[in-house]
Write an enzyme that holds these catalytic residues in place. Structure first.
Site, PDB file in Angstrom:
ATOM      1  N   SER A   6       7.007   4.493   6.681  1.00  0.00           N
ATOM      2  CA  SER A   6       6.073   4.002   5.229  1.00  0.00           C
ATOM      3  C   SER A   6       5.088   4.401   5.695  1.00  0.00           C
ATOM      4  O   SER A   6       3.664   3.720   6.281  1.00  0.00           O
ATOM      5  CB  SER A   6       6.837   2.795   5.093  1.00  0.00           C
ATOM      6  OG  SER A   6       7.356   2.485   3.935  1.00  0.00           O
ATOM      7  N   ARG A  42       0.650  -1.282   0.175  1.00  0.00           N
ATOM      8  CA  ARG A  42      -0.118  -0.359   0.237  1.00  0.00           C
ATOM      9  C   ARG A  42       0.642   0.948   0.071  1.00  0.00           C
ATOM     10  O   ARG A  42       0.321   2.452  -0.473  1.00  0.00           O
ATOM     11  CB  ARG A  42      -0.901   0.154   1.308  1.00  0.00           C
ATOM     12  CG  ARG A  42      -1.484   1.092   1.509  1.00  0.00           C
ATOM     13  CD  ARG A  42      -2.307   1.174   3.358  1.00  0.00           C
ATOM     14  NE  ARG A  42      -1.801   0.403   3.717  1.00  0.00           N
ATOM     15  CZ  ARG A  42      -0.945   1.455   4.758  1.00  0.00           C
ATOM     16  NH1 ARG A  42      -0.507   2.943   3.979  1.00  0.00           N
ATOM     17  NH2 ARG A  42      -0.210   1.014   5.468  1.00  0.00           N
ATOM     18  N   HIS A  89      12.249   4.089  22.627  1.00  0.00           N
ATOM     19  CA  HIS A  89      11.989   5.157  23.210  1.00  0.00           C
ATOM     20  C   HIS A  89      10.615   4.560  23.712  1.00  0.00           C
ATOM     21  O   HIS A  89       9.834   4.890  23.405  1.00  0.00           O
ATOM     22  CB  HIS A  89      12.096   6.204  22.413  1.00  0.00           C
ATOM     23  CG  HIS A  89      11.210   7.588  22.992  1.00  0.00           C
ATOM     24  ND1 HIS A  89      10.411   8.594  22.876  1.00  0.00           N
ATOM     25  CD2 HIS A  89      12.354   8.143  23.953  1.00  0.00           C
ATOM     26  CE1 HIS A  89       9.822   9.055  23.803  1.00  0.00           C
ATOM     27  NE2 HIS A  89      11.660   9.679  24.311  1.00  0.00           N
ATOM     28  N   CYS A  92      -3.509  -2.817  13.086  1.00  0.00           N
ATOM     29  CA  CYS A  92      -2.098  -4.056  12.423  1.00  0.00           C
ATOM     30  C   CYS A  92      -1.954  -4.983  13.805  1.00  0.00           C
ATOM     31  O   CYS A  92      -2.563  -6.218  13.367  1.00  0.00           O
ATOM     32  CB  CYS A  92      -0.672  -2.974  12.318  1.00  0.00           C
ATOM     33  SG  CYS A  92      -1.146  -2.121  11.251  1.00  0.00           S
ATOM     34  N   SER A 117      -0.433  -7.594  10.327  1.00  0.00           N
ATOM     35  CA  SER A 117       0.244  -7.072   9.316  1.00  0.00           C
ATOM     36  C   SER A 117       1.328  -6.086  10.645  1.00  0.00           C
ATOM     37  O   SER A 117       1.210  -5.566  11.576  1.00  0.00           O
ATOM     38  CB  SER A 117      -0.340  -5.805   8.824  1.00  0.00           C
ATOM     39  OG  SER A 117       1.016  -4.689   8.491  1.00  0.00           O
ATOM     40  N   ALA A 118       2.859  -7.401  10.592  1.00  0.00           N
ATOM     41  CA  ALA A 118       3.948  -6.420  11.614  1.00  0.00           C
ATOM     42  C   ALA A 118       5.380  -6.222  10.646  1.00  0.00           C
ATOM     43  O   ALA A 118       5.541  -6.760  10.098  1.00  0.00           O
ATOM     44  CB  ALA A 118       4.050  -8.065  12.417  1.00  0.00           C
TER      45      ALA A 118
END
Length: 279
Positions: free
Chosen positions: A278, A37, A67, A162, A183-184
């Site tokens: 991204s 995507r 962080h 995700c 989705s990783a």
């Protein structure tokens, strides 16, 4: 340069972080290149799992510095049921900035689904409150599940979830959590997700009077973006340090935690490795 780290059985008995490093190596060696995507492209594998015994340290990666403040603040934001980035920005966290609209809104993302899932008949379900109450009342239930994947709302979300479903399990006085992540982003996102859900497990265990058990992380599409491959190779050259210890305040209200209630002791890590997000 070879990307092999350790075979999976040895990784599980050596240092728990090697499971993550082995996943990086697996993707570099066996991943299939595909478009995506964002237009960046990915190298990915499908169907993987890693697990961490939370009694043996807090699983925040040591082969690159993370962080932790961003991880804690984001989790507190989820638990508030918030879907606007104002709270994040007020606390110096910018990880959602790229997806927000001009008013800072993200649509019905995680916080909305966790705390106020809208039903067809007009009711609202607070999945997190129900989870806590059910863990107290019926710890042996197989229904300790929270889902952020709401098909009716996906198209209105700035970014569909995700890490989309998690389940708790109680045995021998210990609370374990399994996350399914459809989705990783293994280089940038997954280190945050591991620490976030491990922390959530510690918090829920504290609130319901259980000891922490395992955090199990199950992946669907586990990928490296093509502009993260060199960074992953660099991380694979590093040896992990011992996991630190997370101390949290003794509270019984899951929604009463604040950033100051968490102290990470003994965190030693290799330097941060920069990589672009991204969008």
């Amino acid at each position: 340069m070879s990307t092999a780290v350790l075979d999976a059985p040895k990784a599980a008995t050596d240092h728990p972080e090697r499971q993550y490093l082995t996943l990086l190596a697996d993707i570099l060696e066996n991943g299939v290149q595909r478009g995506d995507r964002t237009g960046t492209g990915t190298l990915g594998v499908f169907g993987r799992q890693i697990r961490f015994d939370l009694a043996k340290g807090f699983p925040v990666l040591t082969t690159k510095k993370l962080h932790l403040r961003s991880i804690i603040i984001e989790l507190l934001w989820f638990l508030k049921g918030d879907t606007n980035i104002a709270y994040l920005k007020d606390n110096g966290v910018r990880i959602w900035d790229e997806w927000a609209d001009e008013n800072g809104d993200l649509g019905p993302v995680y916080g909305k689904q966790w705390r106020s899932w809208a039903t067809p008949d007009g009711r609202v379900i607070d999945q997190i409150s129900a989870l806590v109450e059910n863990l107290k009342a019926n710890p042996n239930s197989r229904r300790h599940i929270v889902t952020a994947w709401n098909p009716a709302d996906v198209d209105d979300m700035a970014l569909p979830p995700c890490h989309c479903l998690f389940q708790f399990f109680v045995a021998d006085g210990k609370l374990s959590c399994q996350l399914y992540q459809r989705s990783a982003d293994v280089f940038l996102g997954v280190p945050f997700n591991i620490a976030s859900y491990a922390l959530l497990t510690l918090m829920v265990a504290k609130v319901v009077g259980l000891e922490p058990g395992e955090f199990v992380h199950t992946f669907g599409d586990a990928h490296l973006y093509l502009n993260h491959l060199d960074q992953a190779r660099e991380q694979l050259t590093r040896e992990p340090f011992d996991f630190p210890t997370m101390k949290i305040a003794d509270k019984r209200d899951l929604f009463g935690f604040e950033y100051e209630d968490f102290t990470l002791e003994g965190y030693q890590a290799h330097p941060h490795i920069k990589a672009e997000v991204s969008v």
